[in-house]
Design an enzyme around this catalytic site. Sequence first.
Site, mmCIF file in Angstrom:
data_model
loop_
_atom_site.group_PDB
_atom_site.id
_atom_site.type_symbol
_atom_site.label_atom_id
_atom_site.label_comp_id
_atom_site.label_asym_id
_atom_site.label_seq_id
_atom_site.Cartn_x
_atom_site.Cartn_y
_atom_site.Cartn_z
ATOM 1 N N ASP A 1 0.816 -1.226 0.000
ATOM 2 C CA ASP A 1 0.000 0.000 0.000
ATOM 3 C C ASP A 1 0.845 1.270 0.000
ATOM 4 O OD1 ASP A 1 -2.400 -1.414 -0.037
ATOM 5 O OD2 ASP A 1 -2.493 -1.526 2.153
ATOM 6 N N GLY B 1 1.693 2.747 -3.123
ATOM 7 C CA GLY B 1 1.397 3.507 -4.331
ATOM 8 C C GLY B 1 1.895 2.872 -5.612
ATOM 9 N N LYS B 2 2.146 1.537 -5.611
ATOM 10 C CA LYS B 2 2.589 0.879 -6.850
ATOM 11 C C LYS B 2 1.593 1.115 -7.981
ATOM 12 C CE LYS B 2 2.872 -3.412 -5.570
ATOM 13 N NZ LYS B 2 2.404 -3.263 -4.191
ATOM 14 N N LYS C 1 -1.441 -7.876 -13.623
ATOM 15 C CA LYS C 1 -1.206 -8.098 -12.191
ATOM 16 C C LYS C 1 -1.619 -9.542 -11.938
ATOM 17 C CE LYS C 1 -2.228 -6.034 -7.645
ATOM 18 N NZ LYS C 1 -0.899 -5.464 -7.313
ATOM 19 N N GLY D 1 3.554 -6.522 -9.161
ATOM 20 C CA GLY D 1 3.545 -7.511 -8.093
ATOM 21 C C GLY D 1 2.483 -7.216 -7.049
#
Length: 218
Positions: A12, A14-15, A37, A116
């Site tokens: 969590d 900000g990817k 994803k 990921g």
Amino acid sequence: MKALFVAGTGTDLGKTHVACALLEAARARGMRVDAFKPVVSGFDPEAPDQSDPARLARALGRPEAWREVSPRRYRAPLAPNIAARLEGDTLKMDDLVSDCRDWLSRRDVDLALIEGAGGVMSPMTDTATNLDLMSALGLPVLLVAGSYLGTASHLLTALEVVRARNLVVAAVVVSESLDAPGLDQSMALLRAFEHRAPLLSAPRASCWTASALVDALV
């Protein structure tokens, strides 16, 4: 085709925020883009529009494509292997690697992102981590960190383990953490320690674009 693995130093951070901005900025330049994803947890099938796959699909300009973006979706907001087990499924690294390679082999785009789940060392299966998936694929890594207190240790540790697997870090993006030290302050600190990869910032402001990131990566 330029293909990248989008990894995070934690969960969590900000990817998806960074991945979406990169896809949108590349599209704005007329580039063909796609994203994958391979597994997502914490997915609510009653509200798919709020999910990471849906956000990525919107950034692709294909909001209906969230099922294709993430074929393995699990409800529980837990590590993917645990979330899968709760639904009677068992995740295997060979399957995830095969999913990603098959997806890549069928792309005809300028930029392809594989994102990921969780951090670099987060478990993906009962015996393997995100890093194992990254290593198997061998793609250049777009590493996303936060700007919170303590991010320097997490980022530098992630850089060490990623490079120890002989993976190339294409760029590092510091995604602004809310209620944290100033983003500029975090950037100045990190620039004192990381000199090998481009180091860019990603403010949470809605007007932020990833144009500079496109310049650095593509």
